[in-house]
Design an enzyme around this catalytic site. Structure first.
Site, PDB file in Angstrom:
ATOM      1  N   TYR A  56       0.850  -1.199   0.000  1.00 20.12           N
ATOM      2  CA  TYR A  56       0.000   0.000   0.000  1.00 20.12           C
ATOM      3  C   TYR A  56       0.880   1.241   0.000  1.00 20.12           C
ATOM      4  O   TYR A  56       1.450   1.632   1.001  1.00 20.12           O
ATOM      5  CB  TYR A  56      -0.950   0.015   1.198  1.00 20.12           C
ATOM      6  CG  TYR A  56      -1.923  -1.150   1.270  1.00 20.12           C
ATOM      7  CD1 TYR A  56      -2.242  -1.902   0.144  1.00 20.12           C
ATOM      8  CD2 TYR A  56      -2.533  -1.491   2.475  1.00 20.12           C
ATOM      9  CE1 TYR A  56      -3.132  -2.968   0.223  1.00 20.12           C
ATOM     10  CE2 TYR A  56      -3.429  -2.545   2.556  1.00 20.12           C
ATOM     11  CZ  TYR A  56      -3.716  -3.287   1.425  1.00 20.12           C
ATOM     12  OH  TYR A  56      -4.598  -4.341   1.505  1.00 20.12           O
ATOM     13  N   HIS A 124       0.192 -11.902   1.024  1.00 23.47           N
ATOM     14  CA  HIS A 124      -0.842 -11.084   0.364  1.00 23.47           C
ATOM     15  C   HIS A 124      -1.490 -11.822  -0.813  1.00 23.47           C
ATOM     16  O   HIS A 124      -2.703 -11.726  -1.020  1.00 23.47           O
ATOM     17  CB  HIS A 124      -0.210  -9.769  -0.116  1.00 23.47           C
ATOM     18  CG  HIS A 124      -1.154  -8.614  -0.169  1.00 23.47           C
ATOM     19  ND1 HIS A 124      -0.769  -7.325   0.031  1.00 23.47           N
ATOM     20  CD2 HIS A 124      -2.492  -8.559  -0.407  1.00 23.47           C
ATOM     21  CE1 HIS A 124      -1.825  -6.517  -0.078  1.00 23.47           C
ATOM     22  NE2 HIS A 124      -2.871  -7.250  -0.340  1.00 23.47           N
ATOM     23  N   SER A 202     -12.843  -5.318   1.802  1.00 21.91           N
ATOM     24  CA  SER A 202     -13.826  -4.586   0.964  1.00 21.91           C
ATOM     25  C   SER A 202     -15.256  -4.962   1.369  1.00 21.91           C
ATOM     26  O   SER A 202     -16.094  -5.270   0.508  1.00 21.91           O
ATOM     27  CB  SER A 202     -13.591  -4.841  -0.528  1.00 21.91           C
ATOM     28  OG  SER A 202     -12.290  -4.450  -0.916  1.00 21.91           O
ATOM     29  N   PRO A 203     -15.576  -4.913   2.672  1.00 19.06           N
ATOM     30  CA  PRO A 203     -16.910  -5.339   3.129  1.00 19.06           C
ATOM     31  C   PRO A 203     -18.017  -4.369   2.717  1.00 19.06           C
ATOM     32  O   PRO A 203     -19.185  -4.738   2.766  1.00 19.06           O
ATOM     33  CB  PRO A 203     -16.762  -5.364   4.657  1.00 19.06           C
ATOM     34  CG  PRO A 203     -15.719  -4.337   4.940  1.00 19.06           C
ATOM     35  CD  PRO A 203     -14.739  -4.448   3.802  1.00 19.06           C
ATOM     36  N   LEU A 204     -17.617  -3.159   2.287  1.00 14.51           N
ATOM     37  CA  LEU A 204     -18.615  -2.191   1.814  1.00 14.51           C
ATOM     38  C   LEU A 204     -18.647  -2.157   0.295  1.00 14.51           C
ATOM     39  O   LEU A 204     -19.142  -1.190  -0.305  1.00 14.51           O
ATOM     40  CB  LEU A 204     -18.280  -0.790   2.371  1.00 14.51           C
ATOM     41  CG  LEU A 204     -18.147  -0.709   3.895  1.00 14.51           C
ATOM     42  CD1 LEU A 204     -17.666   0.670   4.319  1.00 14.51           C
ATOM     43  CD2 LEU A 204     -19.482  -1.039   4.561  1.00 14.51           C
ATOM     44  N   ARG A 206     -16.195  -1.699  -1.700  1.00 19.39           N
ATOM     45  CA  ARG A 206     -15.380  -0.533  -2.097  1.00 19.39           C
ATOM     46  C   ARG A 206     -16.193   0.754  -2.066  1.00 19.39           C
ATOM     47  O   ARG A 206     -15.999   1.650  -2.878  1.00 19.39           O
ATOM     48  CB  ARG A 206     -14.753  -0.739  -3.471  1.00 19.39           C
ATOM     49  CG  ARG A 206     -13.911  -1.987  -3.551  1.00 19.39           C
ATOM     50  CD  ARG A 206     -13.182  -2.161  -4.865  1.00 19.39           C
ATOM     51  NE  ARG A 206     -12.130  -3.144  -4.718  1.00 19.39           N
ATOM     52  CZ  ARG A 206     -12.335  -4.456  -4.672  1.00 19.39           C
ATOM     53  NH1 ARG A 206     -13.552  -4.936  -4.791  1.00 19.39           N
ATOM     54  NH2 ARG A 206     -11.332  -5.291  -4.501  1.00 19.39           N
ATOM     55  N   PHE A 208     -19.384   1.047  -2.733  1.00 22.03           N
ATOM     56  CA  PHE A 208     -20.597   1.007  -3.568  1.00 22.03           C
ATOM     57  C   PHE A 208     -21.847   0.694  -2.744  1.00 22.03           C
ATOM     58  O   PHE A 208     -22.917   1.291  -2.949  1.00 22.03           O
ATOM     59  CB  PHE A 208     -20.428  -0.039  -4.677  1.00 22.03           C
ATOM     60  CG  PHE A 208     -21.598  -0.073  -5.607  1.00 22.03           C
ATOM     61  CD1 PHE A 208     -21.651   0.761  -6.713  1.00 22.03           C
ATOM     62  CD2 PHE A 208     -22.684  -0.919  -5.364  1.00 22.03           C
ATOM     63  CE1 PHE A 208     -22.753   0.750  -7.554  1.00 22.03           C
ATOM     64  CE2 PHE A 208     -23.782  -0.933  -6.204  1.00 22.03           C
ATOM     65  CZ  PHE A 208     -23.813  -0.091  -7.302  1.00 22.03           C
TER      66      PHE A 208
HETATM   67  N1  NAP Z   1      -6.066  -8.584   1.152  1.00 20.82           N
HETATM   68  C1  NAP Z   1      -6.347  -7.876   0.087  1.00 20.82           C
HETATM   69  O1  NAP Z   1      -5.990  -8.229  -1.030  1.00 20.82           O
HETATM   70  C2  NAP Z   1      -7.114  -6.589   0.245  1.00 20.82           C
HETATM   71  C3  NAP Z   1      -7.685  -5.971  -0.879  1.00 20.82           C
HETATM   72  C4  NAP Z   1      -8.413  -4.803  -0.683  1.00 20.82           C
HETATM   73  C5  NAP Z   1      -8.547  -4.261   0.577  1.00 20.82           C
HETATM   74  N2  NAP Z   1      -7.960  -4.877   1.647  1.00 20.82           N
HETATM   75  C6  NAP Z   1      -8.086  -4.342   3.019  1.00 20.82           C
HETATM   76  O2  NAP Z   1      -9.448  -4.205   3.321  1.00 20.82           O
HETATM   77  C7  NAP Z   1      -9.747  -2.882   3.756  1.00 20.82           C
HETATM   78  C8  NAP Z   1     -11.153  -2.480   3.374  1.00 20.82           C
HETATM   79  O3  NAP Z   1     -11.402  -2.668   2.002  1.00 20.82           O
HETATM   80  P1  NAP Z   1     -11.600  -1.470   0.975  1.00 20.82           P
HETATM   81  O4  NAP Z   1     -11.061  -0.206   1.578  1.00 20.82           O
HETATM   82  O5  NAP Z   1     -11.098  -1.958  -0.315  1.00 20.82           O
HETATM   83  O6  NAP Z   1     -13.172  -1.368   0.767  1.00 20.82           O
HETATM   84  P2  NAP Z   1     -14.456  -1.050   1.656  1.00 20.82           P
HETATM   85  O7  NAP Z   1     -14.124  -1.074   3.079  1.00 20.82           O
HETATM   86  O8  NAP Z   1     -15.503  -1.934   1.138  1.00 20.82           O
HETATM   87  O9  NAP Z   1     -14.828   0.434   1.185  1.00 20.82           O
HETATM   88  C9  NAP Z   1     -13.965   1.532   1.366  1.00 20.82           C
HETATM   89  C10 NAP Z   1     -14.559   2.705   0.621  1.00 20.82           C
HETATM   90  O10 NAP Z   1     -15.825   3.037   1.171  1.00 20.82           O
HETATM   91  C11 NAP Z   1     -15.843   4.366   1.652  1.00 20.82           C
HETATM   92  N3  NAP Z   1     -16.577   4.338   2.930  1.00 20.82           N
HETATM   93  C12 NAP Z   1     -16.175   3.787   4.094  1.00 20.82           C
HETATM   94  N4  NAP Z   1     -17.128   3.908   5.038  1.00 20.82           N
HETATM   95  C13 NAP Z   1     -18.164   4.540   4.448  1.00 20.82           C
HETATM   96  C14 NAP Z   1     -19.427   4.958   4.914  1.00 20.82           C
HETATM   97  N5  NAP Z   1     -19.831   4.707   6.146  1.00 20.82           N
HETATM   98  N6  NAP Z   1     -20.242   5.605   4.022  1.00 20.82           N
HETATM   99  C15 NAP Z   1     -19.853   5.856   2.770  1.00 20.82           C
HETATM  100  N7  NAP Z   1     -18.655   5.473   2.271  1.00 20.82           N
HETATM  101  C16 NAP Z   1     -17.817   4.831   3.115  1.00 20.82           C
HETATM  102  C17 NAP Z   1     -14.395   4.776   1.800  1.00 20.82           C
HETATM  103  O11 NAP Z   1     -14.226   6.150   1.537  1.00 20.82           O
HETATM  104  P3  NAP Z   1     -13.510   7.165   2.589  1.00 20.82           P
HETATM  105  O12 NAP Z   1     -12.154   6.600   2.894  1.00 20.82           O
HETATM  106  O13 NAP Z   1     -13.462   8.414   1.806  1.00 20.82           O
HETATM  107  O14 NAP Z   1     -14.413   7.202   3.775  1.00 20.82           O
HETATM  108  C18 NAP Z   1     -13.711   3.947   0.712  1.00 20.82           C
HETATM  109  O15 NAP Z   1     -13.775   4.615  -0.529  1.00 20.82           O
HETATM  110  C19 NAP Z   1      -8.630  -2.049   3.099  1.00 20.82           C
HETATM  111  O16 NAP Z   1      -8.439  -0.824   3.763  1.00 20.82           O
HETATM  112  C20 NAP Z   1      -7.455  -2.974   3.193  1.00 20.82           C
HETATM  113  O17 NAP Z   1      -6.844  -2.866   4.476  1.00 20.82           O
HETATM  114  C21 NAP Z   1      -7.258  -6.035   1.483  1.00 20.82           C
END
Ligand code: NAP
Length: 327
Positions: A56, A124, A202-204, A206, A208
């Site tokens: 990252y 990873h 990515s529980p949200l 990303r 969406f």
């Molecule tokens: N192992 C892997 O290969 C892998 C891959 C992807 C991700 N990850 C890990 O998983 C974590 C979470 O996944 P992710 O960040 O990809 O996706 P996510 O948690 O599904 O979604 C994050 C996105 O949602 C927005 N968001 C968060 N809370 C919100 C809310 N309450 N209302 C509206 N929008 C909201 C964030 O924007 P803002 O930041 O602007 O709030 C960001 O753009 C990452 O941070 C990373 O540590 C791991």
């Protein structure tokens, strides 16, 4: 905040993903001060699992997390990942889980994180050129040396998980799992048989599933470096069709009196106390919103409705990214 178990590791049942503070959805350094306040607020609210990775940035996200945790290191289960940077000159986005690379990677992560141990150290992505036994053997040595506490895998599938676990207990599998990405449900029985927890990334969806990305213009407005601009679910007709999913989640949120983000997280929590979503945000108000999902209760009817949500159109990753995902 309730707790959950990843193998023998106890963590808050909602964690915090730090990736988007410097990578994937924004450039490094965008608003580090707010990102650090977000991590501190998470800790104040009882979040104990913080997730980062050397890729990252690369590196900048670990540095940011390290700065945020100064003086508070003992309050968290700190998780990071190796295996997407080759430290032999080939650089970032090169699969390398060889023992020699792991020994170099861990020293860099420890330095950037400002700590003498990593609580949960994940591979990873599975490296087809290194037998998983060699990778886990090197990690087991790091456990013996006290440099890491527990071992995790990410986006590995059944055979690799079994072989890895036979060398040293695996505490967690971190893979994409959310209302619109459900294939982890096929692997949950194996994880439960082996006592491995599932960390849902990515529980949200990303962002969406929160309903905040509603038009093609919303996608266009994203940072140029934003992964979502090329993600199959966020582009073209798929995006337009997928909007229905966000509306369905919103409908449940209206019934519950919660936000769609909270519903997406609460639904994951109904799937077991060995499942830990790590929603990502770089904003204090959203970490407050997401963490409050711990107290959101869904009825059996609402869970059943969410289980039958309209399936997503488009893969959850690009074809190139899928090449690195074991299935
Ligand atoms: N192992 C892997 O290969 C892998 C891959 C992807 C991700 N990850 C890990 O998983 C974590 C979470 O996944 P992710 O960040 O990809 O996706 P996510 O948690 O599904 O979604 C994050 C996105 O949602 C927005 N968001 C968060 N809370 C919100 C809310 N309450 N209302 C509206 N929008 C909201 C964030 O924007 P803002 O930041 O602007 O709030 C960001 O753009 C990452 O941070 C990373 O540590 C791991």
């Amino acid at each position: 905040m309730h707790t959950a178990h990843l193998g023998k590791l106890e963590v808050s049942r909602i964690g915090l993903g730090a990736m988007g503070m410097s990578h994937g959805y924004t450039s490094a350094g965008t608003d580090d001060a707010e990102s650090i306040r977000t991590i501190h607020r998470a800790l104040d609210l009882g979040v104990t699992l913080i997730d980062t990775a050397e890729i990252y940035g690369p590196y900048t996200n670990e540095e940011l997390v390290g700065r945020a945790l100064q003086g508070r290191r003992d309050q968290v289960v700190l998780a990071t990942k190796f295996g997407l940077v080759a430290h032999d000159g080939r650089g970032p986005w090169t699969l390398d889980s060889s023992p020699a690379n792991i020994r170099l990677a861990v020293e860099g992560s420890l330095r950037r994180l400002g700590t003498d141990h990593i609580d949960l150290y994940y591979q990873h992505r599975v490296d087809p050129n290194t037998p998983i036994e060699d990778t886990v053997g090197a990690l087991a040595e790091l456990v013996r040396q006290g440099k890491i506490g527990h071992i995790g895998l990410s986006e590995a599938w059944t055979d690799t998980i079994r072989r890895a676990h036979a060398v040293h207990p695996i505490s967690a599998l971190q893979s994409e799992y959310s209302l619109w990405t459900r294939d982890q449900e096929q692997i949950l029985p194996l994880l439960r048989e082996l006592g491995i927890g599932l960390v849902a990334y990515s529980p949200l969806g990303r962002g969406f599933l929160t309903g905040t990305i509603r038009t093609a213009e919303d996608v266009q407005r994203l940072d140029d470096s934003d992964f979502r601009k090329n993600n199959p679910r966020f582009t073209g007709e798929n995006f337009e069709r997928n909007l229905r999913i966000a509306e369905e989640v919103q409908a449940v949120a209206d019934q519950v009196g919660a936000t769609p983000a909270q519903v997406a997280l609460a639904w994951l929590l109904t799937k077991g106390d060995d499942i830990v979503p790590i929603p990502g945000t770089k904003r204090v108000h959203r970490v407050e919103e997401n963490t409050a999902a711990d107290a959101v209760e869904l009825t059996a009817e609402q869970v059943a409705f969410l289980d039958r949500l309209t399936p997503a159109e488009g893969g959850h990753h690009t074809d190139d990214q899928m090449q690195m995902i074991e299935r």
